[in-house]
Design a protein around this motif. Structure first.
Motif, PDB file in Angstrom:
ATOM      1  N   PRO A 168       0.823  -1.212   0.000  1.00 42.48           N
ATOM      2  CA  PRO A 168       0.000   0.000   0.000  1.00 42.48           C
ATOM      3  C   PRO A 168       0.860   1.266   0.000  1.00 42.48           C
ATOM      4  O   PRO A 168       1.855   1.367   0.714  1.00 42.48           O
ATOM      5  CB  PRO A 168      -0.809  -0.117   1.297  1.00 42.48           C
ATOM      6  N   GLY A 169       0.466   2.215  -0.867  1.00 43.59           N
ATOM      7  CA  GLY A 169       1.144   3.501  -0.937  1.00 43.59           C
ATOM      8  C   GLY A 169       2.226   3.625  -1.989  1.00 43.59           C
ATOM      9  O   GLY A 169       2.572   4.727  -2.400  1.00 43.59           O
ATOM     10  N   VAL A 170       2.785   2.500  -2.463  1.00 44.02           N
ATOM     11  CA  VAL A 170       3.916   2.604  -3.402  1.00 44.02           C
ATOM     12  C   VAL A 170       3.500   3.148  -4.770  1.00 44.02           C
ATOM     13  O   VAL A 170       4.308   3.789  -5.447  1.00 44.02           O
ATOM     14  CB  VAL A 170       4.697   1.275  -3.564  1.00 44.02           C
ATOM     15  N   CYS A 171       2.261   2.932  -5.160  1.00 48.60           N
ATOM     16  CA  CYS A 171       1.812   3.405  -6.480  1.00 48.60           C
ATOM     17  C   CYS A 171       1.748   4.927  -6.559  1.00 48.60           C
ATOM     18  O   CYS A 171       1.793   5.489  -7.651  1.00 48.60           O
ATOM     19  CB  CYS A 171       0.450   2.812  -6.817  1.00 48.60           C
ATOM     20  N   ASP A 172       1.637   5.592  -5.419  1.00 49.13           N
ATOM     21  CA  ASP A 172       1.571   7.056  -5.387  1.00 49.13           C
ATOM     22  C   ASP A 172       2.853   7.695  -4.861  1.00 49.13           C
ATOM     23  O   ASP A 172       2.918   8.908  -4.713  1.00 49.13           O
ATOM     24  CB  ASP A 172       0.401   7.509  -4.501  1.00 49.13           C
ATOM     25  N   THR A 180       1.999   2.988 -12.752  1.00 43.07           N
ATOM     26  CA  THR A 180       1.343   2.493 -11.546  1.00 43.07           C
ATOM     27  C   THR A 180      -0.146   2.832 -11.618  1.00 43.07           C
ATOM     28  O   THR A 180      -0.526   3.873 -12.169  1.00 43.07           O
ATOM     29  CB  THR A 180       1.949   3.112 -10.265  1.00 43.07           C
ATOM     30  N   LEU A 181      -0.960   1.959 -11.102  1.00 40.15           N
ATOM     31  CA  LEU A 181      -2.404   2.193 -11.018  1.00 40.15           C
ATOM     32  C   LEU A 181      -2.813   2.036  -9.554  1.00 40.15           C
ATOM     33  O   LEU A 181      -2.973   0.920  -9.043  1.00 40.15           O
ATOM     34  CB  LEU A 181      -3.160   1.222 -11.916  1.00 40.15           C
ATOM     35  N   SER A 182      -2.964   3.167  -8.886  1.00 36.15           N
ATOM     36  CA  SER A 182      -3.237   3.190  -7.450  1.00 36.15           C
ATOM     37  C   SER A 182      -4.516   2.474  -7.033  1.00 36.15           C
ATOM     38  O   SER A 182      -4.528   1.810  -5.992  1.00 36.15           O
ATOM     39  CB  SER A 182      -3.283   4.641  -6.955  1.00 36.15           C
ATOM     40  N   PRO A 183      -5.627   2.593  -7.811  1.00 32.95           N
ATOM     41  CA  PRO A 183      -6.865   1.959  -7.351  1.00 32.95           C
ATOM     42  C   PRO A 183      -6.726   0.456  -7.090  1.00 32.95           C
ATOM     43  O   PRO A 183      -7.454  -0.101  -6.280  1.00 32.95           O
ATOM     44  CB  PRO A 183      -7.853   2.232  -8.491  1.00 32.95           C
ATOM     45  N   LYS A 184      -5.794  -0.202  -7.772  1.00 39.36           N
ATOM     46  CA  LYS A 184      -5.638  -1.648  -7.595  1.00 39.36           C
ATOM     47  C   LYS A 184      -4.236  -2.035  -7.114  1.00 39.36           C
ATOM     48  O   LYS A 184      -3.889  -3.220  -7.139  1.00 39.36           O
ATOM     49  CB  LYS A 184      -5.954  -2.377  -8.898  1.00 39.36           C
ATOM     50  N   ASN A 185      -3.423  -1.045  -6.710  1.00 40.69           N
ATOM     51  CA  ASN A 185      -2.039  -1.331  -6.281  1.00 40.69           C
ATOM     52  C   ASN A 185      -1.324  -2.196  -7.315  1.00 40.69           C
ATOM     53  O   ASN A 185      -0.655  -3.177  -6.971  1.00 40.69           O
ATOM     54  CB  ASN A 185      -2.004  -1.990  -4.900  1.00 40.69           C
ATOM     55  N   PHE A 186      -1.452  -1.802  -8.570  1.00 40.09           N
ATOM     56  CA  PHE A 186      -0.909  -2.552  -9.710  1.00 40.09           C
ATOM     57  C   PHE A 186       0.189  -1.730 -10.382  1.00 40.09           C
ATOM     58  O   PHE A 186       0.027  -0.530 -10.595  1.00 40.09           O
ATOM     59  CB  PHE A 186      -2.040  -2.837 -10.698  1.00 40.09           C
ATOM     60  N   ILE A 187       1.292  -2.375 -10.706  1.00 38.94           N
ATOM     61  CA  ILE A 187       2.415  -1.704 -11.359  1.00 38.94           C
ATOM     62  C   ILE A 187       2.886  -2.541 -12.545  1.00 38.94           C
ATOM     63  O   ILE A 187       3.003  -3.763 -12.434  1.00 38.94           O
ATOM     64  CB  ILE A 187       3.591  -1.490 -10.375  1.00 38.94           C
ATOM     65  N   THR A 188       3.163  -1.859 -13.663  1.00 44.32           N
ATOM     66  CA  THR A 188       3.791  -2.527 -14.795  1.00 44.32           C
ATOM     67  C   THR A 188       5.155  -1.892 -15.027  1.00 44.32           C
ATOM     68  O   THR A 188       5.319  -0.673 -14.902  1.00 44.32           O
ATOM     69  CB  THR A 188       2.956  -2.421 -16.090  1.00 44.32           C
ATOM     70  N   VAL A 189       6.119  -2.750 -15.364  1.00 44.93           N
ATOM     71  CA  VAL A 189       7.475  -2.302 -15.675  1.00 44.93           C
ATOM     72  C   VAL A 189       7.879  -2.950 -16.996  1.00 44.93           C
ATOM     73  O   VAL A 189       7.709  -4.156 -17.168  1.00 44.93           O
ATOM     74  CB  VAL A 189       8.471  -2.704 -14.560  1.00 44.93           C
ATOM     75  N   ASP A 190       8.383  -2.135 -17.920  1.00 51.47           N
ATOM     76  CA  ASP A 190       8.890  -2.626 -19.203  1.00 51.47           C
ATOM     77  C   ASP A 190      10.371  -2.285 -19.283  1.00 51.47           C
ATOM     78  O   ASP A 190      10.736  -1.106 -19.211  1.00 51.47           O
ATOM     79  CB  ASP A 190       8.174  -1.963 -20.382  1.00 51.47           C
ATOM     80  N   ILE A 191      11.193  -3.302 -19.443  1.00 49.51           N
ATOM     81  CA  ILE A 191      12.638  -3.115 -19.576  1.00 49.51           C
ATOM     82  C   ILE A 191      13.027  -3.577 -20.968  1.00 49.51           C
ATOM     83  O   ILE A 191      12.892  -4.754 -21.303  1.00 49.51           O
ATOM     84  CB  ILE A 191      13.410  -3.929 -18.514  1.00 49.51           C
ATOM     85  N   TYR A 192      13.472  -2.621 -21.785  1.00 52.17           N
ATOM     86  CA  TYR A 192      13.846  -2.920 -23.165  1.00 52.17           C
ATOM     87  C   TYR A 192      15.306  -2.547 -23.351  1.00 52.17           C
ATOM     88  O   TYR A 192      15.705  -1.413 -23.075  1.00 52.17           O
ATOM     89  CB  TYR A 192      12.945  -2.142 -24.122  1.00 52.17           C
ATOM     90  N   CYS A 193      16.100  -3.502 -23.806  1.00 50.86           N
ATOM     91  CA  CYS A 193      17.535  -3.287 -23.921  1.00 50.86           C
ATOM     92  C   CYS A 193      18.063  -4.003 -25.160  1.00 50.86           C
ATOM     93  O   CYS A 193      17.643  -5.122 -25.458  1.00 50.86           O
ATOM     94  CB  CYS A 193      18.235  -3.819 -22.671  1.00 50.86           C
ATOM     95  N   CYS A 194      18.992  -3.374 -25.877  1.00 53.23           N
ATOM     96  CA  CYS A 194      19.530  -3.998 -27.087  1.00 53.23           C
ATOM     97  C   CYS A 194      20.708  -4.928 -26.790  1.00 53.23           C
ATOM     98  O   CYS A 194      21.424  -5.327 -27.695  1.00 53.23           O
ATOM     99  CB  CYS A 194      19.898  -2.947 -28.133  1.00 53.23           C
ATOM    100  N   ARG A 195      20.867  -5.287 -25.522  1.00 56.67           N
ATOM    101  CA  ARG A 195      21.821  -6.342 -25.171  1.00 56.67           C
ATOM    102  C   ARG A 195      21.185  -7.181 -24.060  1.00 56.67           C
ATOM    103  O   ARG A 195      20.279  -6.718 -23.367  1.00 56.67           O
ATOM    104  CB  ARG A 195      23.166  -5.780 -24.756  1.00 56.67           C
ATOM    105  N   ALA A 196      21.655  -8.384 -23.926  1.00 57.34           N
ATOM    106  CA  ALA A 196      21.081  -9.304 -22.940  1.00 57.34           C
ATOM    107  C   ALA A 196      21.278  -8.764 -21.516  1.00 57.34           C
ATOM    108  O   ALA A 196      22.264  -8.076 -21.233  1.00 57.34           O
ATOM    109  CB  ALA A 196      21.717 -10.674 -23.084  1.00 57.34           C
ATOM    110  N   PHE A 197      20.323  -9.079 -20.650  1.00 56.98           N
ATOM    111  CA  PHE A 197      20.425  -8.717 -19.234  1.00 56.98           C
ATOM    112  C   PHE A 197      19.829  -9.847 -18.408  1.00 56.98           C
ATOM    113  O   PHE A 197      19.137 -10.715 -18.923  1.00 56.98           O
ATOM    114  CB  PHE A 197      19.733  -7.373 -18.942  1.00 56.98           C
ATOM    115  N   ASP A 198      20.112  -9.838 -17.120  1.00 58.62           N
ATOM    116  CA  ASP A 198      19.684 -10.898 -16.209  1.00 58.62           C
ATOM    117  C   ASP A 198      18.216 -10.679 -15.817  1.00 58.62           C
ATOM    118  O   ASP A 198      17.904  -9.796 -15.019  1.00 58.62           O
ATOM    119  CB  ASP A 198      20.592 -10.900 -14.982  1.00 58.62           C
ATOM    120  N   VAL A 199      17.345 -11.470 -16.394  1.00 62.63           N
ATOM    121  CA  VAL A 199      15.906 -11.341 -16.183  1.00 62.63           C
ATOM    122  C   VAL A 199      15.542 -11.560 -14.716  1.00 62.63           C
ATOM    123  O   VAL A 199      14.753 -10.807 -14.138  1.00 62.63           O
ATOM    124  CB  VAL A 199      15.133 -12.321 -17.100  1.00 62.63           C
ATOM    125  N   LYS A 200      16.098 -12.562 -14.079  1.00 59.60           N
ATOM    126  CA  LYS A 200      15.779 -12.838 -12.672  1.00 59.60           C
ATOM    127  C   LYS A 200      16.183 -11.669 -11.773  1.00 59.60           C
ATOM    128  O   LYS A 200      15.437 -11.270 -10.884  1.00 59.60           O
ATOM    129  CB  LYS A 200      16.448 -14.127 -12.205  1.00 59.60           C
TER     130      LYS A 200
END
Length: 139
Positions: free
Chosen positions: A20-24, A79-99
């Motif tokens: 709670p609170g992180v979306c805002d 972030t969408l505060s009403p549902k405490n939902f967050i989306t993150v998109d990481i786009y990179c032209c070289r490989a990165f550690d997904v985990k």
């Protein structure tokens, strides 16, 4: 380049029922964008930008949107505060550690559940003659 080379990699992370609170929390989301870049070994083109959505005009979209441009592409957060939902998109032209990327998101926002999708972008980018002037002339 090997035959399996792709142009880039994109990780889409959906974080449900976040703490709670992180979306805002403008400072926390800015810090997330600022720190994930170095954590994943990427390089910023400029500092992050982050914006507050107009909760009066768009109550179902209340929250924050931000991005940090990278030399290698970008990282975006919504972030969408009403549902405490967050989306993150990481786009990179070289490989990165997904985990490591997923774990970093979890550490910041403490979601109860996470869904991720990983996409290889530009599958034909390194193939011979793709995008050449000769090929474009025949279209």
């Amino acid at each position: 380049m090997s035959k399996s080379a792709v142009f880039g990699y994109e990780l889409l992370v959906d974080l449900y029922d976040c703490k709670p609170g992180v979306c805002d929390d403008l400072a926390l989301c800015y810090k997330f964008l600022d720190e994930i870049v170095g954590f994943l070994g990427m390089e910023k083109q400029s500092p992050p930008s982050i914006f507050v959505s107009d909760a009066t005009r768009f109550p179902d979209k209340a929250g924050l949107s931000g991005w940090v441009p990278l030399i290698e592409s970008s990282i975006v957060i919504h972030t969408l505060s009403p549902k405490n939902f967050i989306t993150v998109d990481i786009y990179c032209c070289r490989a990165f550690d997904v985990k490591r990327a997923e774990d970093f998101c979890k550490k910041f926002f403490e979601p109860k559940s996470v869904e991720s999708q990983f996409v290889e972008r530009g599958l034909s980018y390194y193939k011979k003659n793709i995008g050449s002037d000769k090929e474009l002339a025949h279209k």
